[in-house]
Design a protein around this motif. Structure first.
Motif, PDB file in Angstrom:
ATOM      1  N   ARG A  57       0.851  -1.188   0.000  1.00  0.00           N
ATOM      2  CA  ARG A  57       0.000   0.000   0.000  1.00  0.00           C
ATOM      3  C   ARG A  57       0.885   1.235   0.000  1.00  0.00           C
ATOM      4  O   ARG A  57       2.078   1.152   0.268  1.00  0.00           O
ATOM      5  N   HIS A  58       0.257   2.365  -0.257  1.00  0.00           N
ATOM      6  CA  HIS A  58       0.957   3.648  -0.166  1.00  0.00           C
ATOM      7  C   HIS A  58       0.307   4.443   0.958  1.00  0.00           C
ATOM      8  O   HIS A  58      -0.918   4.558   1.002  1.00  0.00           O
ATOM      9  N   ASP A  59       1.123   4.969   1.851  1.00  0.00           N
ATOM     10  CA  ASP A  59       0.555   5.768   2.936  1.00  0.00           C
ATOM     11  C   ASP A  59       0.237   7.180   2.435  1.00  0.00           C
ATOM     12  O   ASP A  59       0.433   7.490   1.261  1.00  0.00           O
ATOM     13  N   THR A  60      -0.234   8.027   3.331  1.00  0.00           N
ATOM     14  CA  THR A  60      -0.663   9.376   2.926  1.00  0.00           C
ATOM     15  C   THR A  60       0.478  10.233   2.402  1.00  0.00           C
ATOM     16  O   THR A  60       0.247  11.204   1.697  1.00  0.00           O
ATOM     17  N   ASP A  61       1.718   9.854   2.738  1.00  0.00           N
ATOM     18  CA  ASP A  61       2.887  10.588   2.225  1.00  0.00           C
ATOM     19  C   ASP A  61       3.408   9.989   0.926  1.00  0.00           C
ATOM     20  O   ASP A  61       4.420  10.433   0.403  1.00  0.00           O
ATOM     21  N   GLU A  63       4.581   6.988   0.650  1.00  0.00           N
ATOM     22  CA  GLU A  63       5.580   5.964   0.941  1.00  0.00           C
ATOM     23  C   GLU A  63       4.974   4.582   0.798  1.00  0.00           C
ATOM     24  O   GLU A  63       3.813   4.350   1.126  1.00  0.00           O
ATOM     25  N   VAL A  65       4.287   0.902   1.841  1.00  0.00           N
ATOM     26  CA  VAL A  65       4.192   0.142   3.080  1.00  0.00           C
ATOM     27  C   VAL A  65       3.907  -1.318   2.697  1.00  0.00           C
ATOM     28  O   VAL A  65       2.900  -1.607   2.041  1.00  0.00           O
ATOM     29  N   THR A  67       3.294  -5.188   4.015  1.00  0.00           N
ATOM     30  CA  THR A  67       2.943  -5.993   5.180  1.00  0.00           C
ATOM     31  C   THR A  67       2.658  -7.426   4.749  1.00  0.00           C
ATOM     32  O   THR A  67       2.230  -7.672   3.619  1.00  0.00           O
TER      33      THR A  67
END
Length: 117
Positions: A57-61, A63, A65, A67
């Protein structure tokens, strides 16, 4: 002709508890489906259990992620798929209704084709 993805969902715990004979019966049921579907079946595969999944996934910044585990936790997990070719959705549904899914169900999704950029 259009293409449709048939997503097969089921209860992984039930499949994991199958005896060798029950597993072979399930495989035989899928072979029978493949014969019934004939040329409409363009392919398909079973998937490894969700414990082997990796989610990206991509975080709000922005980046990345990464898992371990499936995208979403659910009792019925995506366990496999078939790619069908059929003249229309009704025909695809008629074929997909014959897919063995004893612990869950199937979802039929039309393939959306984009023009090459």
């Amino acid at each position: 002709m259009s293409q449709y993805l048939v997503l097969i969902y089921g209860d992984e715990a039930t499949y994991a508890a199958y005896s060798p004979a029950e597993f072979e019966d399930m495989i035989a049921a899928h072979r029978t489906f493949q014969q019934i579907a004939g040329a409409a079946n363009l392919g398909g595969h079973a998937l490894q259990p969700t414990a082997t999944a990796t989610t990206i996934r991509h975080d709000t910044d922005g980046e990345v992620v990464i898992t371990d585990g499936p995208f979403a936790e659910a009792k019925e997990a995506l366990g496999g798929y078939y790619l069908l070719e059929a003249p229309d959705l009704d025909a695809a549904i008629a074929i997909a209704a014959q897919v063995p899914a004893p612990t869950g169900g199937v979802e039929v999704r039309p393939i959306q084709v984009f023009a090459q950029l």
